[in-house]
Scaffold this motif. Structure first.
Motif, short mmCIF file in Angstrom:
data_model
loop_
_atom_site.label_atom_id
_atom_site.label_comp_id
_atom_site.label_asym_id
_atom_site.label_seq_id
_atom_site.Cartn_x
_atom_site.Cartn_y
_atom_site.Cartn_z
N VAL A 1 -14.47 -3.41 5.28
CA VAL A 1 -13.15 -2.83 5.57
C VAL A 1 -13.14 -2.23 6.98
N LEU B 1 -7.99 4.49 2.60
CA LEU B 1 -8.60 3.49 3.49
C LEU B 1 -8.94 4.10 4.85
N LEU C 1 0.82 -1.22 0.00
CA LEU C 1 0.00 0.00 0.00
C LEU C 1 0.85 1.26 0.00
N GLU D 1 -2.60 -3.93 5.64
CA GLU D 1 -2.43 -4.92 4.58
C GLU D 1 -2.85 -6.32 5.05
N LEU E 1 -8.08 -4.26 -4.05
CA LEU E 1 -9.26 -3.86 -3.24
C LEU E 1 -9.41 -2.34 -3.26
N VAL E 2 -8.31 -1.64 -3.03
CA VAL E 2 -8.35 -0.17 -3.04
C VAL E 2 -8.78 0.32 -4.43
N ASP F 1 -5.23 -8.99 -3.93
CA ASP F 1 -4.59 -8.35 -2.78
C ASP F 1 -5.27 -7.01 -2.46
N VAL F 2 -4.72 -6.33 -1.44
CA VAL F 2 -5.31 -5.08 -0.96
C VAL F 2 -5.21 -3.95 -1.99
N ASP G 1 -2.98 5.30 -0.73
CA ASP G 1 -3.89 4.17 -0.47
C ASP G 1 -4.30 4.15 1.01
N ALA H 1 -10.15 -8.71 0.70
CA ALA H 1 -9.88 -8.71 -0.74
C ALA H 1 -10.12 -10.10 -1.32
N LEU I 1 -6.65 -6.50 5.84
CA LEU I 1 -7.59 -6.38 4.71
C LEU I 1 -7.40 -7.43 3.62
N THR I 2 -6.33 -8.20 3.69
CA THR I 2 -6.13 -9.24 2.67
C THR I 2 -7.31 -10.22 2.65
#
Ligand SMILES: C[S@@+](CC[C@H](N)C(=O)[O-])C[C@H]1O[C@@H](n2cnc3c(N)ncnc32)[C@H](O)[C@@H]1O
Length: 273
Positions: free
Chosen positions: A66, A11, A3, A32, A50-51, A46-47, A7, A39, A35-36
């Motif tokens: 999240v 978040l 990230l 990270e 997701l972002v 991966d994150v 990012d 995702a 939030l993995t």
């Protein structure tokens, strides 16, 4: 670290909007890992993906996931024991004397995590006040996280969880062993109504409470959110009620309508009337 700073900022904004929690620099490092699973759960690698997905189009379901995934859920039975001693020795006896005619005591345990706090309160009531069996005793236990609420409702705890703070006598009295799991007895579950409630959005009708526990959650909000929540707590707490906040939390500087009161070595807050 995948990230980037923008990012993390993005978040943190999502988390602030959906739960009011402030992401500290220490927590940013953990985003990270936390939030993995979110995702992966929606089929992303991966994150970063997701972002990207969340930036593309606002997504309330993902944002809620999240926000819930990054909350701190640390708790234990009889955590910081003093408030529970105060409950047993002073607060419940006082309410019994005052509520004789209506025979009712209502307690709100806000931000209950996976249930150890409301079950601790329920154990005190059942063990020390058996004569209240014909009273209407209600513990409303709320949290932001469905995952925490499901765990709370199941009443199932591991050996490690019951080893943290729960005296053996109470374990034997209030839990049944089922293989490697300890199951809370129905007599405690019967006292508690678990519900989802986000402290930073509109609250459903809760009624009035004699006691509010809102411990170890205010630390995750900024000053104005803390103050706003405590003003709202005042509105659902009876004028002669009791408020317990965490041992590392304070109302100092918030301008909220409560005064500090000591009960032996325990600290509670009473409404300024
Ligand atoms: C550290 S735990 C505290 C648990 C318990 N009160 C204790 O003192 O042991 C914090 C809890 O606050 C909940 N929480 C965080 N933000 C919230 C919000 N905006 N509304 C409701 N609950 C929230 C989290 O889901 C978590 O379960």
């Amino acid at each position: 670290m995948l990230l980037t700073d923008p990012d993390i900022e993005f978040l943190s904004g999502v988390v602030a909007e959906y739960s009011g929690n402030v992401i500290s620099p220490r927590q940013a490092y953990m985003l990270e890992k936390q939030l993995t699973p979110v995702a992966k759960n929606v089929g992303l690698n991966d994150v970063v993906e997701l972002v990207g997905k969340m930036r593309q189009a606002p997504n309330a379901i993902l944002s809620t996931q999240v926000a819930e995934a990054v909350t701190v859920n640390e708790t234990s039975f009889f955590r910081d024991n003093h408030p529970f001693v105060a409950l047993e020795k002073k607060v419940i006896p006082d309410l019994i004397a005052r509520n004789q005619s209506k025979k009712e005591i209502r307690i709100w345990c806000a931000a209950c995590s996976c249930g150890q706090e409301p079950y601790t309160i329920a154990m005190i009531i059942r063990e020390h006040f058996p004569h209240l069996s014909d009273w209407n005793i209600q513990i409303v236990a709320t949290d932001l996280s469905d995952e925490m609420l499901n765990k709370s409702k199941s009443g199932e705890y591991s050996q490690l969880e019951v080893n943290r703070g729960l005296p053996v006598k109470k374990l034997v009295r209030f839990f049944d062993r089922q293989g490697s799991v300890w199951q809370v007895k129905q007599e405690l579950k019967d006292l508690i109504d678990f519900r989802r409630l986000n402290l930073t959005t509109a609250w459903p009708f809760l009624g009035q409470f004699d006691i509010v526990f809102i411990r170890n959650v205010l630390i995750y909000f900024d000053q104005s959110t803390k103050a706003e929540i405590l003003h709202r707590v005042r509105r659902v707490l009876r004028p002669d009620g009791y408020l317990f906040i965490g041992s590392v939390e304070t109302t100092i500087g918030l301008g909220v309508p409560f005064q500090r009161e000591e009960i032996d070595v325990s600290v509670c807050y009473r409404p300024n009337n």
